[in-house]
Design a protein around this motif. Structure first.
Motif, PDB file in Angstrom:
ATOM      1  N   LEU B 263       1.178   2.496  16.732  1.00 44.97           N
ATOM      2  CA  LEU B 263       1.157   1.107  17.424  1.00 44.97           C
ATOM      3  C   LEU B 263       2.031   0.268  16.677  1.00 44.97           C
ATOM      4  N   TYR B 264       3.127   0.203  17.414  1.00 43.59           N
ATOM      5  CA  TYR B 264       4.466  -0.767  16.931  1.00 43.59           C
ATOM      6  C   TYR B 264       4.290  -2.123  17.903  1.00 43.59           C
ATOM      7  N   PRO B 265       5.082  -3.297  17.297  1.00 42.07           N
ATOM      8  CA  PRO B 265       5.009  -4.287  18.111  1.00 42.07           C
ATOM      9  C   PRO B 265       5.765  -4.204  19.409  1.00 42.07           C
ATOM     10  N   GLU B 266       6.675  -3.442  19.553  1.00 38.69           N
ATOM     11  CA  GLU B 266       7.138  -2.982  20.789  1.00 38.69           C
ATOM     12  C   GLU B 266       6.265  -2.541  21.912  1.00 38.69           C
ATOM     13  N   ASP B 267       5.301  -1.486  21.447  1.00 43.12           N
ATOM     14  CA  ASP B 267       4.346  -1.284  22.600  1.00 43.12           C
ATOM     15  C   ASP B 267       3.561  -2.355  23.227  1.00 43.12           C
ATOM     16  N   LEU B 268       3.281  -3.262  22.412  1.00 40.52           N
ATOM     17  CA  LEU B 268       2.434  -4.420  22.957  1.00 40.52           C
ATOM     18  C   LEU B 268       3.172  -5.384  23.657  1.00 40.52           C
ATOM     19  N   LEU B 269       4.399  -5.301  23.103  1.00 42.70           N
ATOM     20  CA  LEU B 269       5.391  -6.291  23.808  1.00 42.70           C
ATOM     21  C   LEU B 269       5.493  -5.897  25.413  1.00 42.70           C
ATOM     22  N   VAL B 270       5.796  -4.714  25.387  1.00 38.81           N
ATOM     23  CA  VAL B 270       6.185  -4.242  27.107  1.00 38.81           C
ATOM     24  C   VAL B 270       4.836  -4.126  27.642  1.00 38.81           C
ATOM     25  N   CYS B 271       3.584  -4.037  27.177  1.00 35.66           N
ATOM     26  CA  CYS B 271       2.449  -4.023  28.094  1.00 35.66           C
ATOM     27  C   CYS B 271       2.083  -5.520  28.465  1.00 35.66           C
ATOM     28  N   LEU B 272       2.190  -6.437  27.604  1.00 38.37           N
ATOM     29  CA  LEU B 272       2.099  -7.740  27.762  1.00 38.37           C
ATOM     30  C   LEU B 272       3.228  -8.210  28.900  1.00 38.37           C
TER      31      LEU B 272
END
Lengths: 155, 780, 280
Positions: B263-272
């Motif tokens: 789980l990387y920052p980018e995964d959360l950013l696209v979801c958000l």
């Protein structure tokens, strides 16, 4: 924007593209042929290798506008009438792929070279296949597969 | 039959089966050779936005301001976010550590007051396409006050935050009386050894494509890998959604090697963004980003001391090491340092052991696991020590190992130390037997004669070997559901994932063997949270062991159900029936089909009179549990030639010998060994993430980060041994994913020493030409 | 890694190309030939030309022929075309030795000889070849055409004496005398990588001694160059190991400052020795 036309695996395409659009982006996103992969976008890994008028080239290092009037071939064009190309068959038989990401680039590199030089020497084949990067196989089975296909393709 | 025997879980009979143990062609290959795969970048949704990450160009500094006005004003830009816009999202959590106190070192999804490495996300741009997004990202102006950088994990720790040093923890393990052993030692050997920073660098970069389907109130994330279920749960938690309202999908994965699917920052950013902007959001990492953003690995420095008796028998090892974690502690927590500490003793009988792993942060890209994590490093360290002991005691390095290897009679061998929270119990193995087989297959004695002749002729050539122990089959659990439909098609749904290693084929082979169907009729579903409730993914060489064992149990259960139903229909006894090629047959007359599995499945449908009052369907789900890991082992042998003038090292010949308990598909196992070797070769001779004195990364393109090509590869021979099936699972399998990589640095270092005729010359990896050159004589 | 936006021009004649370049050069316009150096630089946004003048369709730019004792190489002649058959005698042999070291096959089908010169990479095999053989480089602009000796053309790391509005329209390599021996050596970390060091030598043996030696070294300094001291050390001597050694030492002695002088010295010596040995 520029209007261009080329054939992709024999099929004519007309596109309107921005000059900076790379050929690989046009093939993947405008033509929807996502079999050609993007691995580095600076011409080292070879995942985006296609045939331009029969010659293997890195499609990340050309702009789509430059392909106007040209004949492009990609991995999607290898299978003919439901029959795999000998190289595709050989890649399966010799376990020349694992994740399969580099595979289309290797296939097109090998097709382009074997069509011109079916009797390629081992040394020349090593030089050619050193053009592209594979992170899974350690290359040994790729060489075996290409060698096997070369014998089948030789006239 | 006693009760105990009747209840014992069934174990697959040894030897090759009809399909299990056979080098059958892979199920995965068809779409992949046709260009019909579905890698992350191949996923597209209508109206999708492109996300571009703005990254810090400074290795350490105070983030004073971010001016996004110009970027926002660019036509085609939909949004620009900085930390302020995502302040409600907690930092990325851990999944794989028992160490306490690491929380202050977690990475925020966008940098807040400080930047800590070049490549750290500081802002994100959302735009109509990737070209515009990159244009806009270039327009974001960051004002950063540079701070001093920490680049050497072995230097004194500095301050990470007020009250937190750059050393969050020290991993300590100890057993036996180490100090007494050193006092009593015949000889003490001390070495200072380093392993360079390198990593998995798969050919496919990361990618994440999120969309929110309002109609179903489901957030979807595509382009995922490795740990879908854990990631699903964490994304749901961090975004404040129920896990049932988040689903992760796996297409094809262009290589995992440890780094993909965390789980990387980018995964959360696209979801958000998909939720907030109400449009699908696609992010594809570019290669330059990959080399500074995706997990690095490996960098450690070890100060190791070994105590031996006069015969060269190990009395104790005392190791202090410095683990360069990079700028943040990511999902793995301190796992790599823990593995290094736990696995360092390897295959040797070691009465006393003490290790202190200083887990330290630096201003470089965060580090985590890469194929054979903690083992590539410590096999190098341990085998260097063994070679040094052999030199000190004037013993043949093979004889020295023979004296110290744990013998078959000592198996299972309990080592009073744990790793990954489970006790290290070497489950089975004939280490000396495999070493002898490997020496024979390599032609060690003939190679030695040949080396003598070549040296006399002026060549700089040498040979070396290294022994290793791997670990695999990390539990605790994995489940598989197998169903047969009314056409006879078999679907196998697994909570594991595919990183391109061939797991679909392996699971299908196990299922086919147990069930009696053609493996090509089995559809393997993996990496999808919407198809199975739980899963533990694909890592730590666990899939064949854990999911393979669950597959075996589920297939046997389905077989039993099918035979029970067929027996009813045929008015026969189930024990007289068997399944051959998808047909129920009489065991006594296997060539005569009686009823097809398709028909049995139809008869078990919900409207079938046969099923009245019972749960319908020819389907079963089974779980496999394991408390212990299983330990594959092996030996690597290398022959190298050195160009005295340039210092170039060429590996001429190489053997990977590896006992995997049982090879489900020998062709694929061999592929793992050779491919694993190639990655080890990279770490041994070529690959290194270098930094300048200000923490600027110098290996940011494929012209600087040197992945071996075909021309650098020697002919690699593989010895797959199945001498020591694991007693811990019904198949006897051990993982095969990492043994090809584990000992490469160690074996090549030994061979280079031998070629240079300078024992102990090689103390660090990668072995660079200019270093080798310093050890050679004048050019000839 | 998407390039920044630019305007695209595709002239069909050299006059048109020169005229467009004259117009766009002050706006940071660049020439696009094979693109194997420029396009990666654009992808990394290290180069952000506002205009590209694509010369790939200019009539006659792919011409490769021998005239007046010179091999004339048009600006769109690809690396792949410069194999042994490209020129008669020793020059063809030399090209056949050098060309396989340039990157990889799919790069050689696109990249151009003249593009390599115009980019002036310190580790470019063709730049080394050009200085070793005293190539002449023709540059054309609205002000006319001038011919520049390779040594005056290659000024330093990625720097040439080409004016922004000048189009490199031809490179000319002199044919080598029939008795010329040729040798090339390169050491790179991996197949196809830029050279750590490379040396190109040619000489004749007349009356039992070395005549007309040319020894050029590349990869270690900011540009490849002929090593006059090395040539002086070997001319008139019997071509034996001792003479080769003097030449190699002289080449190493002449090296400018480098990052790791000891290693650079070793590489220089080795490359010159091995190229000389290959030519013998």
């Amino acid at each position: 924007m520029h209007d261009i036309a080329f054939t992709l695996n024999g099929r004519p395409w007309s596109l309107r593209v921005e000059p900076r659009r790379t050929l690989v982006d046009a093939i993947r996103d405008d033509c929807g042929a996502t079999g050609t992969h993007i691995g580095c976008e600076h011409g080292v890994c070879g995942a985006c290798t296609i045939l331009l008028d029969g010659e293997p080239v890195r499609s990340c290092l050309m702009f789509a506008v430059q392909a106007d009037g040209r004949a492009l071939r990609t991995v999607e064009g290898l299978e003919k009438d439901g029959a795999l190309h000998p190289l595709q068959r050989a890649f399966i038989d010799h376990h020349a792929l694992q994740c399969g990401f580099c595979t289309p680039g290797f296939l097109m590199l090998a097709v382009g070279v074997l069509e011109r030089t079916p009797n390629i020497s081992d040394e020349a084949l090593t030089d050619v296949l050193s053009s592209n990067l594979c992170r899974c196989t350690g290359y040994q089975n790729i060489v075996r597969a290409v060698r096997a296909a070369a014998e089948e393709m030789a006239p | 039959m006693s009760k105990a025997v009747a209840d014992a879980p069934p174990r697959l009979a040894p030897g090759k089966g009809r399909v299990l143990g056979q080098p059958v062609a892979r199920l995965e290959d068809g779409p992949l050779v046709r260009g019909r795969g579905l890698f992350a970048a191949d996923v597209n949704f209508p109206r999708q936005l492109a996300m571009r990450v703005v990254r810090s160009q400074i290795a350490h500094g105070r983030l004073v301001s971010l001016d996004t006005a110009e970027a926002r004003a660019l036509p085609g830009v939909v949004a620009v976010w900085t930390a302020a816009e995502v302040s409600d999202i907690p930092p990325i959590p851990f999944r794989a550590t028992k160490v306490r106190g690491l929380e202050p070192y977690c990475q925020p999804i966008l940098a807040r007051e400080r930047v800590r490495y070049v490549g750290e996300p500081i802002a994100v741009v959302f735009a109509e396409d990737a070209y515009i997004a990159e244009d806009a990202a270039d327009l974001v102006v960051a004002e950063i006050d540079e701070l001093p950088v920490v680049l050497d994990a072995a230097a004194e720790p500095a301050e990470f935050l007020p009250g937190n040093s750059t050393e969050p923890t020290i991993v300590r393990k100890e057993y036996g009386d180490v100090d007494a052993a050193f006092r009593a030692a015949h000889a003490v050997i001390e070495l200072d050894l380093s392993v360079g920073r390198h990593s998995g660098v798969p050919m496919e970069t990361r990618g994440a494509i999120a969309r929110y389907v309002a109609a179903h109130d489901v957030l979807e994330l595509h382009g995922t890998a490795k740990k879908q279920h854990w990631n699903r749960d964490e994304i749901a938690r961090l975004l404040g959604r129920p896990p049932t309202g988040v689903h992760l999908f796996e297409g094809h994965v262009g290589g995992g090697f440890g780094v993909r699917g965390e789980l990387y920052p980018e995964d959360l950013l696209v979801c958000l963004a998909a939720m907030r902007l109400d449009r699908p959001v696609k992010w594809i990492e570019d290669r330059r980003e990959h080399l500074v953003a995706t997990n690095h690995s490996r960098q450690q420095r070890h100060l190791i001391r070994g105590a031996v008796d006069a015969d060269g028998r190990l009395l104790a090892i005392d190791d202090v090491f410095f683990h360069d974690q990079g700028a943040y502690v990511r999902t793995h927590g301190a796992r790599v340092a823990d593995l290094a500490a736990g696995m360092l003793p390897g295959p040797y009988r070691l009465p006393a052991y003490r290790v202190a792993g200083h887990f330290r942060l630096t201003n470089k890209t965060p580090a985590a696991t890469y194929r054979a994590p903690g083992r590539f490093e410590t096999t190098f360290v341990r085998e260097r020590l063994m070679d040094a002991i052999a030199v000190r005691l004037d013993l043949d390095p093979i004889e020295l190992r023979r004296r110290n290897l744990v013998t078959e009679a000592e198996m299972p061998h309990v080592r009073p130390v744990d790793t990954l929270g489970v006790d290290v119990v070497l489950d089975s193995g004939d280490y000396i037997g495999l070493m002898d087989q490997a020496l024979a297959q390599f032609g060690w004695d003939a190679v030695q004669r040949d080396l003598t002749a070549r040296r006399a002729a002026g060549d700089c050539v040498g040979a070396g070997l290294a022994f290793f122990v791997e670990k695999s089959g990390l539990g605790p659990s994995d489940g598989v559901r197998i169903s047969i439909d009314a056409t006879g098609g078999v679907e196998l749904v697994s909570g594991a994932a595919s990183v391109g290693q061939g797991m679909e084929t392996a699971l299908a082979q196990i299922c086919a063997e147990a069930l009696g169907v053609d493996y090509r009729r089995i559809r393997v579903v993996r990496g999808r949270t919407d198809r199975i409730e739980f899963g533990n993914g694909a890592h730590a060489s666990r899939v064949t062991v854990m999911s393979g064992s669950a597959t075996y149990h589920a297939a046997l259960a389905v077989r039993g159900m099918a035979l029970d139903t067929a027996a009813q229909l045929l008015q026969a006894r189930p024990e007289d029936l068997a399944i051959e090629d998808g047909q129920v047959v009489r065991a006594a007359a296997p060539g005569v089909p009686l009823i097809a599995l398709a028909e049995v499945a139809r008869q078990m449908g919900p409207n079938s009179p046969l099923m009245r009052g019972r749960t319908p369907g020819l389907t079963a789900e089974r779980w496999f549990y394991s408390e212990h890991m299983t330990y594959p082992y092996g030996v690597h042998l290398a022959l190298v030639r050195i160009d005295r003038a340039t210092g170039e090292v060429r590996v001429e010949k190489y053997l990977v010998a590896n006992d995997v308990g049982r090879a489900v598909n020998p062709m694929m196992v061999e592929g793992q060994m050779v491919g694993g070797f190639a990655q080890g070769l990279g770490g041994a001779l070529f690959e290194e993430f270098r930094y300048d004195e200000r923490g600027q990364p110098l290996s940011t393109t494929f012209a600087d980060y040197l992945i071996p090509t075909l021309s650098e590869m020697p002919a690699v021979d593989v010895l797959i041994a199945e001498d020591a099936p694991s007693p811990l699972n019904p198949l006897g399998v051990k993982g095969a994913g990492e043994g090809g990589t584990n000992a490469v640095g160690a074996a090549i270092a030994a061979a280079v020493d031998d070629a240079l005729r300078r024992p102990g010359a090689i103390v660090s990896l990668p072995i660079l030409p200019r270093t080798v050159r310093r050890h050679t004589e004048e050019p000839t | 890694m998407k390039p920044a936006a630019f305007e695209y021009h595709m002239p069909r004649t050299v006059e048109e190309a020169v005229a467009i370049l004259a117009r766009v050069a002050p706006l940071d316009g660049r020439v696009l030939a094979g693109g194997q150096t420029l396009v990666p630089a654009m992808a990394l946004r290290l180069a952000r030309p506002s205009h590209l003048v694509d010369i790939n369709r200019v009539a006659g730019f792919d011409r490769l022929d021998v005239r007046d004792g010179m091999l004339e190489i048009g600006p769109c002649v690809r690396h792949a075309a410069l194999d042994r058959s490209a020129a008669p005698g020793p020059l063809g042999r030399l090209l056949g030795l050098v060309q396989p070291h340039i990157a990889h096959h799919p790069i050689r089908t696109r990249g151009t000889f003249c593009g390599s010169l115009a980019n002036a990479d310190a580790a470019s095999e063709w730049c080394l070849t050009a200085v070793a053989l005293d190539a002449r480089i023709e540059a054309r602009s609205g002000r006319g055409t001038r011919s520049i000796p390779a040594d005056a053309f290659l000024l330093g790391y990625m720097t040439t004496s080409l004016e922004p509005d000048e189009l490199l329209v031809r490179a000319r390599l002199p044919l080598l005398p029939d008795d010329a021996r040729v040798g090339f050596y390169e050491y790179a970390r991996r197949a196809g990588d830029f050279a750590q060091v490379m040396a190109l030598v040619t000489y004749a043996v007349r009356g039992g001694v070395v005549a007309a030696p040319r020894i050029a070294l590349g990869g270690l300094e900011s540009r490849p160059r002929r090593m006059a001291g090395a040539e002086a050390a070997i001319v008139g001597r019997v071509p034996d190991a001792l003479a080769f050694r003097s030449a190699a030492d002289a080449a190493a002695d002449a090296l400018g400052p480098t990052e790791d002088p000891d290693y650079a010295r070793t590489l220089a010596t080795t490359a010159v020795l091995r190229a000389l040995a290959a030519a013998a």
